[in-house]
Motif scaffolding. Structure first.
Motif, PDB file in Angstrom:
ATOM      1  N   THR A   1       9.027  48.632  49.129  1.00  0.00           N
ATOM      2  CA  THR A   1      10.129  49.578  48.939  1.00  0.00           C
ATOM      3  C   THR A   1      10.720  49.455  47.545  1.00  0.00           C
ATOM      4  O   THR A   1      10.926  50.459  46.847  1.00  0.00           O
ATOM      5  N   VAL A   2      10.980  48.216  47.114  1.00  0.00           N
ATOM      6  CA  VAL A   2      11.575  47.993  45.790  1.00  0.00           C
ATOM      7  C   VAL A   2      10.608  48.429  44.693  1.00  0.00           C
ATOM      8  O   VAL A   2      11.020  49.032  43.694  1.00  0.00           O
ATOM      9  N   THR A   3       9.324  48.174  44.878  1.00  0.00           N
ATOM     10  CA  THR A   3       8.322  48.614  43.898  1.00  0.00           C
ATOM     11  C   THR A   3       8.375  50.124  43.738  1.00  0.00           C
ATOM     12  O   THR A   3       8.381  50.645  42.612  1.00  0.00           O
ATOM     13  N   ASP A   4       8.434  50.841  44.872  1.00  0.00           N
ATOM     14  CA  ASP A   4       8.502  52.305  44.819  1.00  0.00           C
ATOM     15  C   ASP A   4       9.770  52.797  44.117  1.00  0.00           C
ATOM     16  O   ASP A   4       9.746  53.818  43.432  1.00  0.00           O
ATOM     17  N   LEU A   5      10.877  52.066  44.287  1.00  0.00           N
ATOM     18  CA  LEU A   5      12.145  52.475  43.678  1.00  0.00           C
ATOM     19  C   LEU A   5      12.234  52.132  42.193  1.00  0.00           C
ATOM     20  O   LEU A   5      12.744  52.915  41.398  1.00  0.00           O
ATOM     21  N   VAL A   6      11.756  50.945  41.820  1.00  0.00           N
ATOM     22  CA  VAL A   6      11.950  50.478  40.439  1.00  0.00           C
ATOM     23  C   VAL A   6      10.875  51.006  39.482  1.00  0.00           C
ATOM     24  O   VAL A   6      11.144  51.154  38.289  1.00  0.00           O
ATOM     25  N   THR A   7       9.693  51.323  39.976  1.00  0.00           N
ATOM     26  CA  THR A   7       8.607  51.770  39.097  1.00  0.00           C
ATOM     27  C   THR A   7       8.990  52.990  38.256  1.00  0.00           C
ATOM     28  O   THR A   7       8.787  52.976  37.037  1.00  0.00           O
ATOM     29  N   PRO A   8       9.575  54.050  38.842  1.00  0.00           N
ATOM     30  CA  PRO A   8       9.949  55.190  37.982  1.00  0.00           C
ATOM     31  C   PRO A   8      11.006  54.828  36.928  1.00  0.00           C
ATOM     32  O   PRO A   8      10.996  55.375  35.829  1.00  0.00           O
ATOM     33  N   ILE A   9      11.887  53.894  37.251  1.00  0.00           N
ATOM     34  CA  ILE A   9      12.927  53.474  36.300  1.00  0.00           C
ATOM     35  C   ILE A   9      12.287  52.788  35.100  1.00  0.00           C
ATOM     36  O   ILE A   9      12.560  53.134  33.947  1.00  0.00           O
ATOM     37  N   VAL A  10      11.408  51.808  35.360  1.00  0.00           N
ATOM     38  CA  VAL A  10      10.799  51.069  34.245  1.00  0.00           C
ATOM     39  C   VAL A  10       9.803  51.941  33.484  1.00  0.00           C
ATOM     40  O   VAL A  10       9.713  51.847  32.263  1.00  0.00           O
ATOM     41  N   ASP A  11       9.086  52.810  34.203  1.00  0.00           N
ATOM     42  CA  ASP A  11       8.140  53.702  33.523  1.00  0.00           C
ATOM     43  C   ASP A  11       8.857  54.641  32.560  1.00  0.00           C
ATOM     44  O   ASP A  11       8.396  54.853  31.434  1.00  0.00           O
ATOM     45  N   LYS A  12       9.996  55.189  32.986  1.00  0.00           N
ATOM     46  CA  LYS A  12      10.759  56.118  32.144  1.00  0.00           C
ATOM     47  C   LYS A  12      11.224  55.447  30.853  1.00  0.00           C
ATOM     48  O   LYS A  12      11.300  56.066  29.805  1.00  0.00           O
ATOM     49  N   GLU A  13      11.523  54.153  30.922  1.00  0.00           N
ATOM     50  CA  GLU A  13      12.002  53.410  29.754  1.00  0.00           C
ATOM     51  C   GLU A  13      10.865  52.757  28.959  1.00  0.00           C
ATOM     52  O   GLU A  13      11.117  52.037  28.006  1.00  0.00           O
ATOM     53  N   ASN A  14       9.627  52.975  29.393  1.00  0.00           N
ATOM     54  CA  ASN A  14       8.448  52.354  28.768  1.00  0.00           C
ATOM     55  C   ASN A  14       8.482  50.835  28.861  1.00  0.00           C
ATOM     56  O   ASN A  14       8.078  50.128  27.934  1.00  0.00           O
TER      57      ASN A  14
ATOM     58  N   ILE B   1      18.910  41.617  27.288  1.00  0.00           N
ATOM     59  CA  ILE B   1      19.816  41.549  28.434  1.00  0.00           C
ATOM     60  C   ILE B   1      20.396  42.922  28.795  1.00  0.00           C
ATOM     61  O   ILE B   1      20.589  43.226  29.981  1.00  0.00           O
ATOM     62  N   GLU B   2      20.646  43.770  27.807  1.00  0.00           N
ATOM     63  CA  GLU B   2      21.163  45.105  28.100  1.00  0.00           C
ATOM     64  C   GLU B   2      20.139  45.933  28.869  1.00  0.00           C
ATOM     65  O   GLU B   2      20.495  46.697  29.772  1.00  0.00           O
ATOM     66  N   GLU B   3      18.870  45.785  28.516  1.00  0.00           N
ATOM     67  CA  GLU B   3      17.814  46.521  29.226  1.00  0.00           C
ATOM     68  C   GLU B   3      17.672  46.017  30.659  1.00  0.00           C
ATOM     69  O   GLU B   3      17.478  46.810  31.587  1.00  0.00           O
ATOM     70  N   CYS B   4      17.812  44.704  30.856  1.00  0.00           N
ATOM     71  CA  CYS B   4      17.782  44.138  32.211  1.00  0.00           C
ATOM     72  C   CYS B   4      18.964  44.660  33.026  1.00  0.00           C
ATOM     73  O   CYS B   4      18.813  45.034  34.194  1.00  0.00           O
ATOM     74  N   ALA B   5      20.139  44.700  32.412  1.00  0.00           N
ATOM     75  CA  ALA B   5      21.337  45.197  33.101  1.00  0.00           C
ATOM     76  C   ALA B   5      21.179  46.668  33.472  1.00  0.00           C
ATOM     77  O   ALA B   5      21.574  47.089  34.571  1.00  0.00           O
ATOM     78  N   PHE B   6      20.587  47.458  32.589  1.00  0.00           N
ATOM     79  CA  PHE B   6      20.354  48.877  32.849  1.00  0.00           C
ATOM     80  C   PHE B   6      19.472  49.056  34.086  1.00  0.00           C
ATOM     81  O   PHE B   6      19.790  49.831  34.985  1.00  0.00           O
ATOM     82  N   VAL B   7      18.347  48.328  34.123  1.00  0.00           N
ATOM     83  CA  VAL B   7      17.427  48.444  35.257  1.00  0.00           C
ATOM     84  C   VAL B   7      18.113  47.959  36.541  1.00  0.00           C
ATOM     85  O   VAL B   7      17.986  48.580  37.595  1.00  0.00           O
ATOM     86  N   SER B   8      18.877  46.879  36.448  1.00  0.00           N
ATOM     87  CA  SER B   8      19.598  46.354  37.608  1.00  0.00           C
ATOM     88  C   SER B   8      20.568  47.399  38.163  1.00  0.00           C
ATOM     89  O   SER B   8      20.624  47.637  39.375  1.00  0.00           O
ATOM     90  N   GLU B   9      21.310  48.038  37.281  1.00  0.00           N
ATOM     91  CA  GLU B   9      22.280  49.054  37.690  1.00  0.00           C
ATOM     92  C   GLU B   9      21.595  50.241  38.357  1.00  0.00           C
ATOM     93  O   GLU B   9      22.011  50.700  39.421  1.00  0.00           O
ATOM     94  N   LYS B  10      20.539  50.746  37.734  1.00  0.00           N
ATOM     95  CA  LYS B  10      19.817  51.901  38.279  1.00  0.00           C
ATOM     96  C   LYS B  10      19.170  51.565  39.628  1.00  0.00           C
ATOM     97  O   LYS B  10      19.210  52.367  40.565  1.00  0.00           O
ATOM     98  N   LEU B  11      18.583  50.384  39.735  1.00  0.00           N
ATOM     99  CA  LEU B  11      17.954  49.975  40.992  1.00  0.00           C
ATOM    100  C   LEU B  11      19.010  49.783  42.081  1.00  0.00           C
ATOM    101  O   LEU B  11      18.802  50.195  43.222  1.00  0.00           O
ATOM    102  N   SER B  12      20.133  49.186  41.732  1.00  0.00           N
ATOM    103  CA  SER B  12      21.220  48.994  42.711  1.00  0.00           C
ATOM    104  C   SER B  12      21.674  50.334  43.278  1.00  0.00           C
ATOM    105  O   SER B  12      21.891  50.464  44.484  1.00  0.00           O
ATOM    106  N   GLU B  13      21.822  51.335  42.401  1.00  0.00           N
ATOM    107  CA  GLU B  13      22.222  52.679  42.848  1.00  0.00           C
ATOM    108  C   GLU B  13      21.218  53.231  43.857  1.00  0.00           C
ATOM    109  O   GLU B  13      21.603  53.779  44.885  1.00  0.00           O
ATOM    110  N   LYS B  14      19.939  53.092  43.559  1.00  0.00           N
ATOM    111  CA  LYS B  14      18.904  53.609  44.461  1.00  0.00           C
ATOM    112  C   LYS B  14      18.887  52.849  45.788  1.00  0.00           C
ATOM    113  O   LYS B  14      18.742  53.444  46.847  1.00  0.00           O
ATOM    114  N   LEU B  15      19.029  51.526  45.728  1.00  0.00           N
ATOM    115  CA  LEU B  15      19.034  50.727  46.957  1.00  0.00           C
ATOM    116  C   LEU B  15      20.247  51.063  47.822  1.00  0.00           C
ATOM    117  O   LEU B  15      20.135  51.180  49.048  1.00  0.00           O
ATOM    118  N   ASP B  16      21.404  51.226  47.189  1.00  0.00           N
ATOM    119  CA  ASP B  16      22.632  51.541  47.924  1.00  0.00           C
ATOM    120  C   ASP B  16      22.566  52.908  48.596  1.00  0.00           C
ATOM    121  O   ASP B  16      23.234  53.137  49.603  1.00  0.00           O
TER     122      ASP B  16
END
Length: 157
Positions: A7-20, A49-64
């Motif tokens: 589930t997490v792979t399906d959610l996070v993959t588009p986020i990381v792909d969009k940011e290259n 660290i800012e890029e990690c925080a960005f992905v964390s925030e976006k993934l948290s939104e999707k999980l929530d």
């Protein structure tokens, strides 16, 4: 693969792909009494660290937003770089590591040892060859890739 990781792979993959960014690994593990969902990401030149925080925030939104919650227990979300001792998981990781100093752990002993460090000299689908230093001499040892439990980049001392 657990359903949480799928589930997490399906959610996070588009986020990381969009940011290259590159999705290196996902872990969902219990340590002591706490659960940890760890996402390791990277990019050419390293992740900050800012890029990690960005992905964390976006993934948290999707999980929530998911109902029902795919992770019913409490957990800590960690998004980080794989670090200097990055794991070698995919074939591309091994290809990039050619000529680099790596650490491997084996399922079965070879010459009485289950762990080796050395320079990745050669790589095929079935085998890899490390140039290892034994005391003051260098020796090439070839390992069956099926016998490798874990591999990662290493820091040579």
């Amino acid at each position: 693969m657990s359903s949480v990781i799928e589930t997490v792979t399906d959610l996070v993959t588009p986020i990381v792909d969009k940011e290259n960014f590159e999705l290196v690994e996902i872990e969902f593990v219990k340590e002591g009494k706490s659960w940890f969902l760890r996402i390791f990401i990277d990019k050419e030149g390293g992740i900050d660290i800012e890029e990690c925080a960005f992905v964390s925030e976006k993934l948290s939104e999707k999980l929530d937003a998911l109902d029902p919650d795919p992770i019913p227990q409490a957990y800590f979300l960690e998004v980080s770089s794989p670090g200097a001792e990055r794991p070698l998981k995919k074939e591309a990781d091994y290809q990039k590591a050619l000529g680099e100093y790596i650490h491997i752990s084996l399922y079965q002993n070879i010459e009485g040892e289950k762990q080796y460090e050395g320079f990745l000299k050669e790589l095929t689908q079935e085998e890899l060859t490390l140039t290892v230093k034994i005391k003051t001499r260098k020796k090439d040892i070839t390992f069956d890739r099926k016998n490798i439990a874990k591999a990662r980049l290493a820091i040579e001392f």
